[in-house]
Motif scaffolding. Structure first.
Motif, PDB file in Angstrom:
ATOM      1  N   LEU A   1       0.832  -1.209   0.000  1.00 57.47           N
ATOM      2  CA  LEU A   1       0.000   0.000   0.000  1.00 57.47           C
ATOM      3  C   LEU A   1       0.862   1.252   0.000  1.00 57.47           C
ATOM      4  N   GLN A   2       1.915   1.239   0.808  1.00 54.53           N
ATOM      5  CA  GLN A   2       2.791   2.402   0.877  1.00 54.53           C
ATOM      6  C   GLN A   2       3.546   2.612  -0.440  1.00 54.53           C
ATOM      7  N   ARG A   3       3.932   1.514  -1.115  1.00 56.89           N
ATOM      8  CA  ARG A   3       4.578   1.639  -2.430  1.00 56.89           C
ATOM      9  C   ARG A   3       3.646   2.280  -3.452  1.00 56.89           C
ATOM     10  N   ARG A   4       2.340   2.071  -3.269  1.00 59.52           N
ATOM     11  CA  ARG A   4       1.355   2.639  -4.192  1.00 59.52           C
ATOM     12  C   ARG A   4       0.933   4.055  -3.789  1.00 59.52           C
ATOM     13  N   GLY A   5       1.590   4.615  -2.766  1.00 62.41           N
ATOM     14  CA  GLY A   5       1.348   6.001  -2.404  1.00 62.41           C
ATOM     15  C   GLY A   5       0.333   6.225  -1.301  1.00 62.41           C
ATOM     16  N   VAL A   6      -0.163   5.153  -0.676  1.00 62.08           N
ATOM     17  CA  VAL A   6      -1.114   5.306   0.425  1.00 62.08           C
ATOM     18  C   VAL A   6      -0.322   5.709   1.673  1.00 62.08           C
ATOM     19  N   THR A   7      -0.734   6.778   2.314  1.00 64.82           N
ATOM     20  CA  THR A   7       0.010   7.277   3.473  1.00 64.82           C
ATOM     21  C   THR A   7      -0.325   6.470   4.725  1.00 64.82           C
ATOM     22  N   SER A   8       0.594   6.499   5.675  1.00 63.21           N
ATOM     23  CA  SER A   8       0.368   5.795   6.938  1.00 63.21           C
ATOM     24  C   SER A   8      -0.811   6.398   7.697  1.00 63.21           C
ATOM     25  N   THR A   9      -1.025   7.702   7.566  1.00 68.67           N
ATOM     26  CA  THR A   9      -2.158   8.359   8.208  1.00 68.67           C
ATOM     27  C   THR A   9      -3.479   7.807   7.675  1.00 68.67           C
ATOM     28  N   SER A  10      -3.575   7.632   6.368  1.00 70.65           N
ATOM     29  CA  SER A  10      -4.822   7.109   5.802  1.00 70.65           C
ATOM     30  C   SER A  10      -5.026   5.638   6.146  1.00 70.65           C
ATOM     31  N   ILE A  11      -3.956   4.863   6.240  1.00 73.89           N
ATOM     32  CA  ILE A  11      -4.069   3.460   6.643  1.00 73.89           C
ATOM     33  C   ILE A  11      -4.578   3.385   8.080  1.00 73.89           C
TER      34      ILE A  11
END
Length: 93
Positions: free
Chosen positions: A6-16
């Motif tokens: 998910l992080q490689r695809r640009g999803v931020t830790s805040t949104s996760i």
């Protein structure tokens, strides 16, 4: 998907973290012998608001599988159930 994926695809830790907080934690202590009737679609494109497109499925803490879907000895080319191995769930309902 994994967190790293998910992080490689640009999803931020805040949104996760916000997503995880939003869905919450669920627990089910299904007592032995208890059966819950769940609704399932008769076909994948069935409308949920149409009662005739749903049917009841009994669900309990005991799951029966066909003997061909299980092996005591696992191998790399076998994708079924084996000791110590998890199997991906189907998205039927």
């Amino acid at each position: 998907m994994t967190l790293a994926g998910l992080q490689r695809r640009g999803v931020t830790s805040t949104s996760i973290n916000a997503f995880v907080r939003g869905i919450g934690i669920t627990r089910s202590n299904l007592e032995a012998g208890s059966v819950i009737d769940m609704e399932a679609k008769k076909w994948p494109d069935a409308q949920i608001d149409d009662a005739s497109s749903l049917y009841k499925v009994p669900f309990s803490n005991v799951v029966y599988i066909d003997h061909t879907d299980f092996r005591v000895k696992d191998s790399k080319d076998y994708y079924g159930l084996a000791p110590g191995k998890s199997v991906l769930r189907s998205n039927i309902c």
